[in-house]
Design a protein around this motif. Structure first.
Motif, mmCIF file in Angstrom:
data_model
loop_
_atom_site.group_PDB
_atom_site.id
_atom_site.type_symbol
_atom_site.label_atom_id
_atom_site.label_comp_id
_atom_site.label_asym_id
_atom_site.label_seq_id
_atom_site.Cartn_x
_atom_site.Cartn_y
_atom_site.Cartn_z
ATOM 1 N N VAL A 98 3.287 10.905 -1.298
ATOM 2 C CA VAL A 98 3.061 9.523 -0.968
ATOM 3 C C VAL A 98 2.484 9.496 0.637
ATOM 4 O O VAL A 98 3.232 9.278 1.558
ATOM 5 C CB VAL A 98 4.493 8.745 -1.118
ATOM 6 N N PRO A 99 1.386 9.769 0.698
ATOM 7 C CA PRO A 99 0.842 9.589 2.109
ATOM 8 C C PRO A 99 0.935 8.312 2.681
ATOM 9 O O PRO A 99 0.539 7.292 1.825
ATOM 10 C CB PRO A 99 -0.550 10.266 2.137
ATOM 11 N N THR A 100 0.838 8.023 4.101
ATOM 12 C CA THR A 100 0.765 6.748 4.512
ATOM 13 C C THR A 100 -0.574 6.262 4.617
ATOM 14 O O THR A 100 -1.253 7.099 5.356
ATOM 15 C CB THR A 100 1.434 6.584 6.077
ATOM 16 N N VAL A 101 -0.959 5.097 4.481
ATOM 17 C CA VAL A 101 -2.155 4.439 4.451
ATOM 18 C C VAL A 101 -1.942 3.249 5.110
ATOM 19 O O VAL A 101 -1.267 2.367 4.839
ATOM 20 C CB VAL A 101 -2.799 4.448 2.957
ATOM 21 N N ASN A 102 -2.968 3.027 5.993
ATOM 22 C CA ASN A 102 -2.906 1.795 6.993
ATOM 23 C C ASN A 102 -3.834 0.735 6.406
ATOM 24 O O ASN A 102 -5.088 0.933 6.287
ATOM 25 C CB ASN A 102 -3.272 2.136 8.342
ATOM 26 N N ALA A 103 -3.187 -0.387 5.794
ATOM 27 C CA ALA A 103 -4.005 -1.429 5.424
ATOM 28 C C ALA A 103 -5.106 -2.031 6.400
ATOM 29 O O ALA A 103 -5.985 -2.825 5.689
ATOM 30 C CB ALA A 103 -2.973 -2.669 4.412
ATOM 31 N N GLY A 104 -4.717 -1.844 7.608
ATOM 32 C CA GLY A 104 -5.727 -2.414 8.719
ATOM 33 C C GLY A 104 -6.916 -1.586 9.004
ATOM 34 O O GLY A 104 -7.690 -2.032 9.686
ATOM 35 N N ILE A 105 -6.844 -0.513 8.542
ATOM 36 C CA ILE A 105 -7.955 0.743 8.638
ATOM 37 C C ILE A 105 -8.671 1.081 7.515
ATOM 38 O O ILE A 105 -9.990 1.138 7.769
ATOM 39 C CB ILE A 105 -7.175 1.789 9.328
ATOM 40 N N THR A 106 -8.124 1.352 6.376
ATOM 41 C CA THR A 106 -8.728 1.890 5.483
ATOM 42 C C THR A 106 -9.547 0.681 4.314
ATOM 43 O O THR A 106 -8.709 -0.190 3.976
ATOM 44 C CB THR A 106 -8.037 2.730 4.519
ATOM 45 N N PRO A 107 -11.006 0.791 4.162
ATOM 46 C CA PRO A 107 -11.443 -0.363 3.277
ATOM 47 C C PRO A 107 -10.727 -0.316 1.971
ATOM 48 O O PRO A 107 -10.553 0.680 1.471
ATOM 49 C CB PRO A 107 -12.904 -0.012 3.554
ATOM 50 N N GLU A 157 -3.381 -9.003 0.747
ATOM 51 C CA GLU A 157 -4.583 -9.195 0.089
ATOM 52 C C GLU A 157 -5.152 -7.675 -0.088
ATOM 53 O O GLU A 157 -5.763 -7.530 -1.268
ATOM 54 C CB GLU A 157 -5.623 -9.884 0.996
ATOM 55 N N TRP A 158 -5.049 -6.831 0.548
ATOM 56 C CA TRP A 158 -5.499 -5.452 0.544
ATOM 57 C C TRP A 158 -4.876 -4.571 -0.633
ATOM 58 O O TRP A 158 -5.425 -4.296 -1.653
ATOM 59 C CB TRP A 158 -5.131 -4.380 1.631
ATOM 60 N N THR A 159 -3.534 -5.054 -0.957
ATOM 61 C CA THR A 159 -2.837 -4.272 -2.099
ATOM 62 C C THR A 159 -3.254 -4.705 -3.454
ATOM 63 O O THR A 159 -3.156 -4.176 -4.592
ATOM 64 C CB THR A 159 -1.229 -4.215 -1.939
ATOM 65 N N SER A 160 -3.266 -6.117 -3.456
ATOM 66 C CA SER A 160 -3.970 -6.953 -4.573
ATOM 67 C C SER A 160 -5.308 -6.569 -4.916
ATOM 68 O O SER A 160 -5.608 -6.193 -6.078
ATOM 69 C CB SER A 160 -3.875 -8.208 -4.506
ATOM 70 N N LEU A 161 -6.086 -6.330 -3.997
ATOM 71 C CA LEU A 161 -7.408 -5.894 -4.317
ATOM 72 C C LEU A 161 -7.486 -4.369 -4.879
ATOM 73 O O LEU A 161 -8.325 -4.042 -5.943
ATOM 74 C CB LEU A 161 -8.188 -5.666 -2.891
ATOM 75 N N LEU A 162 -6.616 -3.681 -4.418
ATOM 76 C CA LEU A 162 -6.520 -2.151 -4.893
ATOM 77 C C LEU A 162 -6.154 -2.178 -6.554
ATOM 78 O O LEU A 162 -6.637 -1.334 -7.263
ATOM 79 C CB LEU A 162 -5.565 -1.285 -4.251
ATOM 80 N N THR A 200 -9.673 -14.033 2.458
ATOM 81 C CA THR A 200 -9.515 -14.133 4.200
ATOM 82 C C THR A 200 -9.914 -13.008 4.839
ATOM 83 O O THR A 200 -10.573 -13.204 5.974
ATOM 84 C CB THR A 200 -8.007 -14.781 4.473
ATOM 85 N N TYR A 201 -9.644 -11.861 4.429
ATOM 86 C CA TYR A 201 -9.771 -10.593 5.230
ATOM 87 C C TYR A 201 -10.929 -9.471 4.535
ATOM 88 O O TYR A 201 -11.333 -8.773 5.240
ATOM 89 C CB TYR A 201 -8.603 -9.884 5.333
ATOM 90 N N PHE A 202 -11.033 -9.650 3.335
ATOM 91 C CA PHE A 202 -11.798 -8.789 2.741
ATOM 92 C C PHE A 202 -12.839 -9.328 1.666
ATOM 93 O O PHE A 202 -12.721 -10.426 1.267
ATOM 94 C CB PHE A 202 -11.202 -7.893 2.035
#
Length: 450
Positions: A98-107, A157-162, A200-202
């Motif tokens: 489980v690598p760390t992924v930054n929701a504010g960096i990775t599209p 929003e990012w996680t729901s989009l994934l 809102t963000y994506f």
């Protein structure tokens, strides 16, 4: 026999120089090569560890903290743990990575595609540790950093989009199975959704060009998250399969924390059993009770050099250079930006008041002190004493499991695990690895029994 628990391992310094600053470094491992990590994960898997969570920070920090992070290799340099994952999968057959992924960096489209790829390559053993660090966003955007809660809104929003992208392919869209299709068609395009999200963000258009997972939604990558603030717990309740919990390790605190996460899951319309809560147990396992007492006694009287070493370690996590402040004056509240983790701040000031109220020397002295696990004062103890604590958290507090922590240098693992693993197995707390060819399964099967 005791209640069996899950055990995770937090690779706390990330994909960077392993063993630097300690005699371990002279073993001669090259941290830029995969072999040291492959040896370590084989041993974690043999120990019965269910998942490895890899810390990451994509930034060397602000100009103020740049030298602080690199001079001791505490916060950098670092390589991308996402690209290390295939090497770890090749060395194991059961361990979730489980690598760390930054929701504010990775599209989100890129993150969904990368995760889907690694989930397929690993046979269902991939996960994302979703973090919301906003300071690092300056490397990819000129926008000002978001505050703490807004960063979680974006991560929602990012996680729901994934998940929406992973579900682009409806049931029946994939026609080919086992390498062939009775109809001669690989897939049915009418069952693939080209959903367009404008939020809102994506602003993202599907579908994802990765095939569906074995098991459908049950085969999706794990979502893991840290964060003990009310907003962080709400995020875990809504999205996470595993929540990494930092809390006092007494029965009442562990039970209360776990119930908050489970209540957050219910509030989000999920089952309370949909989230496993693993509690950080950063144990220092020693050979005898006498050695434990010596280690604790030595920590009671730190020198200024000891305090500055503690300050440097906390500075990396806080992205705020504590070493620049007068030890004998309180830290001003404005020393910490809005992006700083509330959980990390709470940990720094635990038991000593609030920023601005206590001299820095007192804060750091408190953080440098170690305590005996046998007295409930800390995490220094023998394997038997640490196992007593883990067993109590499971049997009396209902803990789902614990998260051990350290780097991935083999010496670190042996110090921690050599005596602890047999003791936990003797008590029935830790599963016995079934051995090659047995018990294979994805991360969800191992964590949730599905």
């Amino acid at each position: 026999m005791s209640r069996q628990q899950h055990v995770g391992y937090f690779f706390s310094r990330g994909f960077g120089p392993q063993g630097w600053g300690r005699p371990d470094h002279r073993w001669g491992w090259d941290w830029r090569r995969p072999e040291v990590y492959q040896q370590a994960v084989r041993e974690l898997e043999q120990a019965g560890v269910d998942l490895l969570v890899v810390e990451d920070a994509v930034s060397l920090g602000s100009p103020e903290t740049l030298d602080l992070r690199v001079r001791g290799a505490y916060g950098g340099p670092k390589l991308d743990p996402l690209l290390l994952a295939p090497y770890l999968f090749a060395a194991t057959r059961r361990l979730a990575v489980v690598p760390t992924v930054n929701a504010g960096i990775t599209p989100p489209y890129l993150a969904a595609r990368q995760a889907a790829t690694l989930q397929h390559l690993s046979g269902g053993r991939f996960g994302l540790n979703v973090v919301t660090d906003t300071g690092s966003a300056r490397h990819v955007s000129g926008a000002p950093p978001l505050d703490h809660d807004a960063a979680y809104d974006r991560a929602d929003e990012w996680t729901s989009l994934l998940r929406d992208l992973w579900r682009s392919w409806d049931d029946g869209a994939l026609l080919a199975t086992d390498g062939h299709s009775p109809t001669g068609r690989y897939a049915d395009g009418t069952r693939i959704s080209a959903h367009h999200h404008r939020g809102t963000y994506f602003d993202v258009t599907g579908p994802l060009n990765a095939p569906p997972f074995d098991g459908g939604r049950d085969g999706e990558p794990l979502v893991v998250s840290p964060g003990g603030s009310p907003r962080g717990i709400a995020f875990a309740g809504a999205h996470s399969d595993v929540q990494l919990a930092y809390a006092p390790l007494d029965v009442a605190s562990v039970r209360s924390y776990r119930e908050k996460v489970r209540a957050a899951a219910v509030a989000a319309g999920r089952s309370p059993d949909a989230v496993k809560v693993l509690f950080w147990v950063k144990a220092e396992v020693v050979a005898s009770r006498e050695e434990a007492e010596r280690v604790v006694a030595a920590s009671r009287h730190p020198t200024d050099a000891d305090l500055l070493a503690v300050a440097a370690a906390w500075s990396s996590d806080l992205e705020t250079d504590l070493t620049l402040h007068d030890l004998d004056r309180p830290l001003p509240p404005e020393a910490f930006g809005q992006h700083v983790s509330r959980g990390t701040l709470k940990g720094l000031f635990a038991g000593v008041g609030e920023p601005g109220s206590t001299p820095l020397r007192e804060v750091l002295t408190r953080r440098s002190r170690k305590g005996l696990v046998s007295k409930g004062e800390g995490l220094v103890g023998t394997a038997e004493q640490v196992a007593d604590l883990v067993q109590e958290l499971g049997d009396d507090a209902g803990s789902d499991g614990v998260l051990l922590s350290g780097d991935l240098h083999p010496v670190t693992l042996h110090r921690l695990l050599d005596d602890l693993v047999p003791e936990l197995r003797r008590r029935g707390v830790l599963r016995t690895d079934p051995g090659p060819g047995a018990g294979d399964g994805g991360a969800r099967a191992n964590l949730f029994g599905s």
